[in-house]
Design a protein around this motif. Structure first.
Motif, PDB file in Angstrom:
ATOM      1  N   CYS A 102       1.192  -1.316  -0.208  1.00 44.00           N
ATOM      2  CA  CYS A 102       0.261  -0.485  -0.211  1.00 44.00           C
ATOM      3  C   CYS A 102       0.776   1.013   0.211  1.00 44.00           C
ATOM      4  O   CYS A 102       0.244   2.014  -0.218  1.00 44.00           O
ATOM      5  CB  CYS A 102      -1.026  -0.046   0.888  1.00 44.00           C
ATOM      6  SG  CYS A 102      -2.550  -1.194   1.072  1.00 44.00           S
ATOM      7  N   MET A 103       1.942   0.955   0.066  1.00 44.87           N
ATOM      8  CA  MET A 103       2.690   2.452  -0.688  1.00 44.87           C
ATOM      9  C   MET A 103       3.217   3.015  -1.347  1.00 44.87           C
ATOM     10  O   MET A 103       4.512   3.846  -1.006  1.00 44.87           O
ATOM     11  CB  MET A 103       4.520   1.749   1.256  1.00 44.87           C
ATOM     12  CG  MET A 103       4.001   1.990   2.510  1.00 44.87           C
ATOM     13  SD  MET A 103       3.336   3.140   2.769  1.00 44.87           S
ATOM     14  CE  MET A 103       4.159   4.366   3.017  1.00 44.87           C
ATOM     15  N   PHE A 175      -2.833   0.358  10.729  1.00 45.03           N
ATOM     16  CA  PHE A 175      -3.814  -0.044  10.309  1.00 45.03           C
ATOM     17  C   PHE A 175      -4.974  -1.949  10.318  1.00 45.03           C
ATOM     18  O   PHE A 175      -4.446  -2.052  11.309  1.00 45.03           O
ATOM     19  CB  PHE A 175      -4.793   0.330   8.728  1.00 45.03           C
ATOM     20  CG  PHE A 175      -4.047   1.790   8.593  1.00 45.03           C
ATOM     21  CD1 PHE A 175      -4.762   3.067   9.113  1.00 45.03           C
ATOM     22  CD2 PHE A 175      -3.347   1.881   7.959  1.00 45.03           C
ATOM     23  CE1 PHE A 175      -4.742   4.017   9.267  1.00 45.03           C
ATOM     24  CE2 PHE A 175      -2.691   3.641   7.734  1.00 45.03           C
ATOM     25  CZ  PHE A 175      -3.764   4.663   8.662  1.00 45.03           C
ATOM     26  N   GLN A 176      -4.461  -2.286   8.979  1.00 46.76           N
ATOM     27  CA  GLN A 176      -5.038  -3.689   9.965  1.00 46.76           C
ATOM     28  C   GLN A 176      -3.764  -4.618   9.126  1.00 46.76           C
ATOM     29  O   GLN A 176      -3.042  -5.500   9.924  1.00 46.76           O
ATOM     30  CB  GLN A 176      -5.848  -4.135   8.340  1.00 46.76           C
ATOM     31  CG  GLN A 176      -4.653  -4.181   7.167  1.00 46.76           C
ATOM     32  CD  GLN A 176      -5.608  -3.314   5.968  1.00 46.76           C
ATOM     33  OE1 GLN A 176      -4.848  -2.229   6.893  1.00 46.76           O
ATOM     34  NE2 GLN A 176      -6.284  -3.180   4.884  1.00 46.76           N
ATOM     35  N   PRO A 239      -4.551  -5.489  -9.177  1.00 47.44           N
ATOM     36  CA  PRO A 239      -5.241  -4.183  -8.983  1.00 47.44           C
ATOM     37  C   PRO A 239      -7.110  -4.355  -8.523  1.00 47.44           C
ATOM     38  O   PRO A 239      -7.372  -3.661  -6.662  1.00 47.44           O
ATOM     39  CB  PRO A 239      -6.244  -3.940 -10.907  1.00 47.44           C
ATOM     40  CG  PRO A 239      -5.750  -4.963 -11.386  1.00 47.44           C
ATOM     41  CD  PRO A 239      -4.655  -5.582 -10.593  1.00 47.44           C
ATOM     42  N   LYS A 240      -7.008  -5.708  -8.344  1.00 48.54           N
ATOM     43  CA  LYS A 240      -8.817  -5.560  -7.289  1.00 48.54           C
ATOM     44  C   LYS A 240      -8.164  -6.079  -6.234  1.00 48.54           C
ATOM     45  O   LYS A 240      -9.242  -5.744  -5.228  1.00 48.54           O
ATOM     46  CB  LYS A 240      -9.115  -6.975  -8.057  1.00 48.54           C
ATOM     47  CG  LYS A 240     -10.411  -7.080  -7.478  1.00 48.54           C
ATOM     48  CD  LYS A 240     -11.582  -8.118  -8.136  1.00 48.54           C
ATOM     49  CE  LYS A 240     -13.057  -9.347  -7.449  1.00 48.54           C
ATOM     50  NZ  LYS A 240     -13.704 -10.075  -8.614  1.00 48.54           N
ATOM     51  N   ARG A 241      -7.522  -6.899  -5.862  1.00 50.29           N
ATOM     52  CA  ARG A 241      -7.562  -6.938  -4.664  1.00 50.29           C
ATOM     53  C   ARG A 241      -6.265  -5.770  -4.241  1.00 50.29           C
ATOM     54  O   ARG A 241      -6.609  -5.473  -2.625  1.00 50.29           O
ATOM     55  CB  ARG A 241      -5.904  -8.164  -4.114  1.00 50.29           C
ATOM     56  CG  ARG A 241      -5.509  -9.100  -2.983  1.00 50.29           C
ATOM     57  CD  ARG A 241      -4.343  -9.607  -3.155  1.00 50.29           C
ATOM     58  NE  ARG A 241      -4.046 -10.527  -1.780  1.00 50.29           N
ATOM     59  CZ  ARG A 241      -3.019 -11.428  -1.662  1.00 50.29           C
ATOM     60  NH1 ARG A 241      -2.100 -11.256  -2.260  1.00 50.29           N
ATOM     61  NH2 ARG A 241      -2.505 -11.822  -0.432  1.00 50.29           N
ATOM     62  N   TYR A 242      -5.522  -5.439  -4.447  1.00 46.74           N
ATOM     63  CA  TYR A 242      -5.330  -4.319  -3.524  1.00 46.74           C
ATOM     64  C   TYR A 242      -6.055  -2.924  -3.445  1.00 46.74           C
ATOM     65  O   TYR A 242      -6.250  -2.423  -2.721  1.00 46.74           O
ATOM     66  CB  TYR A 242      -4.105  -3.634  -4.822  1.00 46.74           C
ATOM     67  CG  TYR A 242      -3.726  -1.467  -4.850  1.00 46.74           C
ATOM     68  CD1 TYR A 242      -2.813  -1.539  -3.056  1.00 46.74           C
ATOM     69  CD2 TYR A 242      -4.196  -0.320  -5.324  1.00 46.74           C
ATOM     70  CE1 TYR A 242      -2.496  -0.721  -2.929  1.00 46.74           C
ATOM     71  CE2 TYR A 242      -3.707   0.522  -4.472  1.00 46.74           C
ATOM     72  CZ  TYR A 242      -2.944   0.650  -3.744  1.00 46.74           C
ATOM     73  OH  TYR A 242      -2.746   2.403  -3.356  1.00 46.74           O
ATOM     74  N   ARG A 243      -7.086  -2.256  -4.311  1.00 49.93           N
ATOM     75  CA  ARG A 243      -8.225  -2.057  -4.463  1.00 49.93           C
ATOM     76  C   ARG A 243      -9.229  -2.587  -2.826  1.00 49.93           C
ATOM     77  O   ARG A 243      -9.408  -1.723  -1.744  1.00 49.93           O
ATOM     78  CB  ARG A 243      -9.341  -2.107  -5.088  1.00 49.93           C
ATOM     79  CG  ARG A 243      -8.794  -0.945  -6.595  1.00 49.93           C
ATOM     80  CD  ARG A 243     -10.433  -1.115  -7.300  1.00 49.93           C
ATOM     81  NE  ARG A 243     -10.743  -2.192  -7.919  1.00 49.93           N
ATOM     82  CZ  ARG A 243     -10.069  -2.879  -9.119  1.00 49.93           C
ATOM     83  NH1 ARG A 243      -9.147  -1.984  -9.889  1.00 49.93           N
ATOM     84  NH2 ARG A 243     -10.835  -3.403  -9.621  1.00 49.93           N
ATOM     85  N   GLN A 244      -9.041  -3.295  -2.712  1.00 53.05           N
ATOM     86  CA  GLN A 244     -10.139  -4.009  -1.710  1.00 53.05           C
ATOM     87  C   GLN A 244      -8.954  -3.334  -0.150  1.00 53.05           C
ATOM     88  O   GLN A 244      -9.213  -3.532   0.635  1.00 53.05           O
ATOM     89  CB  GLN A 244      -9.904  -5.516  -1.542  1.00 53.05           C
ATOM     90  CG  GLN A 244     -11.601  -5.945  -2.226  1.00 53.05           C
ATOM     91  CD  GLN A 244     -11.292  -7.742  -2.669  1.00 53.05           C
ATOM     92  OE1 GLN A 244     -10.258  -8.375  -2.214  1.00 53.05           O
ATOM     93  NE2 GLN A 244     -12.174  -7.928  -2.997  1.00 53.05           N
ATOM     94  N   ILE A 245      -7.858  -4.045  -0.053  1.00 54.50           N
ATOM     95  CA  ILE A 245      -6.790  -3.790   0.732  1.00 54.50           C
ATOM     96  C   ILE A 245      -6.504  -2.148   1.303  1.00 54.50           C
ATOM     97  O   ILE A 245      -7.078  -1.745   2.001  1.00 54.50           O
ATOM     98  CB  ILE A 245      -5.317  -4.316   0.725  1.00 54.50           C
ATOM     99  CG1 ILE A 245      -5.109  -6.112   1.034  1.00 54.50           C
ATOM    100  CG2 ILE A 245      -4.470  -2.985   1.153  1.00 54.50           C
ATOM    101  CD1 ILE A 245      -4.023  -6.617   0.409  1.00 54.50           C
ATOM    102  N   LYS A 246      -6.126  -1.133   0.126  1.00 53.67           N
ATOM    103  CA  LYS A 246      -6.569  -0.024   0.373  1.00 53.67           C
ATOM    104  C   LYS A 246      -8.087   0.349   1.384  1.00 53.67           C
ATOM    105  O   LYS A 246      -7.609   1.440   1.800  1.00 53.67           O
ATOM    106  CB  LYS A 246      -6.332   1.342  -1.080  1.00 53.67           C
ATOM    107  CG  LYS A 246      -6.529   2.215  -0.474  1.00 53.67           C
ATOM    108  CD  LYS A 246      -6.034   2.475  -2.483  1.00 53.67           C
ATOM    109  CE  LYS A 246      -5.758   4.924  -2.509  1.00 53.67           C
ATOM    110  NZ  LYS A 246      -5.955   5.151  -3.321  1.00 53.67           N
ATOM    111  N   ARG A 247      -9.016  -0.063   0.495  1.00 50.27           N
ATOM    112  CA  ARG A 247     -10.092   0.951   1.284  1.00 50.27           C
ATOM    113  C   ARG A 247     -10.232   0.719   2.598  1.00 50.27           C
ATOM    114  O   ARG A 247     -10.505   1.136   2.959  1.00 50.27           O
ATOM    115  CB  ARG A 247     -11.302   0.203   0.625  1.00 50.27           C
ATOM    116  CG  ARG A 247     -12.879  -0.003   0.741  1.00 50.27           C
ATOM    117  CD  ARG A 247     -13.949  -0.298  -0.456  1.00 50.27           C
ATOM    118  NE  ARG A 247     -13.916  -0.702  -1.185  1.00 50.27           N
ATOM    119  CZ  ARG A 247     -13.449  -1.328  -1.957  1.00 50.27           C
ATOM    120  NH1 ARG A 247     -13.422  -2.648  -1.275  1.00 50.27           N
ATOM    121  NH2 ARG A 247     -13.268  -1.236  -3.325  1.00 50.27           N
TER     122      ARG A 247
END
Length: 264
Positions: A102-103, A175-176, A239-247
């Motif tokens: 995420c960084m 965060f998580q 991208p899909k997995r990243y969007r979930q983690i970022k959300r």
């Protein structure tokens, strides 16, 4: 052919025109020459140099080596916009702020960012693996190394952005992401970076944004070990997995801010 490539590596390392960051990558490839298959080493070097090669910002001799020896193409001329004199010296910023997946994306789109690598730093183990860092072996944290052009992007702006995307009040993770290998740390390369980081940390502490103490550490930078290829540019590969983690990360960040405001 392999001996020729190795000789070229030596020549590029000794070449005074080679930039420091390029030299570090070439030295790393040379040092691994006897430990890994040459094809694997050259493939990793090609992957590392690719972002700068595509932007036309490698120094000329490294540029030629990239295309003729790593890509196996004809010698190419750098026909993109000419490099400014000041662009011969890039700087590095190293930040730890939770999972390095995420960084990368928050910094990657800023003009002046040349390259970002995910990796491990701050510990004692040489060339640690992801599993070793996750288990706490060696004391490393997950971090990102940002190569940037200070004529386009200031170190202060990077530090400001870093504080915007992390929780500087959480010393036990982000965060998580829980655990000492996810703690927030700014690794500074010199006294100038240290001064800027301390100023921005003090400014944040004196603002009304947080009620809890600002615990982000500011430490001298040390060896930075690049993470495995699967962890590089994760937000582009998954991208899909990243969007979930970022959300989830963004939701927790908003909740933490709201909770601290309630204490006032």
């Amino acid at each position: 052919m392999e001996e020729q490539r190795l000789n070229q590596l030596y020549n590029l390392i000794l070449n005074p025109g080679t930039r420091q960051w390029e030299r570090e990558q070439l030295i790393q490839a040379k040092n691994q020459w006897d430990e890994q298959s040459q094809a694997t080493i050259l493939a990793q070097l090609e992957y590392t140099l690719r972002p700068l090669a595509l932007r036309g910002t490698l120094t000329p001799d490294v540029h030629d080596f990239y295309f003729t020896q790593l890509r196996g193409e004809q010698k190419k001329t750098i026909d993109s916009k000419p490099l400014k004199e000041s662009s011969s010296v890039y700087e590095e910023a190293i930040f730890a702020g939770g999972c390095f997946w995420c960084m990368v994306e928050p910094f990657d789109t800023y003009p002046g960012v040349i390259n970002i690598r995910s990796g491990y730093t701050g510990g004692t183990t040489t060339r640690p693996t992801y599993d070793q860092v996750l288990s706490g072996e060696g004391g490393h944290v997950e971090a990102v190394k940002i190569i940037f052009d200070p004529t386009q992007l200031s170190y202060r702006k990077l530090v400001e952005l870093y504080f915007d995307v992390t929780d500087p009040t959480d010393a036990f993770g982000q965060f998580q992401d829980r655990g000492p290998h996810y703690q927030p740390v700014i690794y500074v390369a010199n006294l100038t970076q240290e001064g800027i980081a301390k100023e921005e940390k003090a400014k944040l502490a004196n603002s009304s944004r947080y009620t809890n103490p600002i615990v982000t550490k500011i430490l001298p930078s040390g060896p930075f070990y690049e993470a495995e290829a699967m962890h590089q540019d994760f937000y582009k590969k998954e991208p899909k997995r990243y969007r979930q983690i970022k959300r989830t990360r963004n939701q927790l960040q908003r909740f933490n801010l709201w909770r601290q405001k309630r204490k006032r």
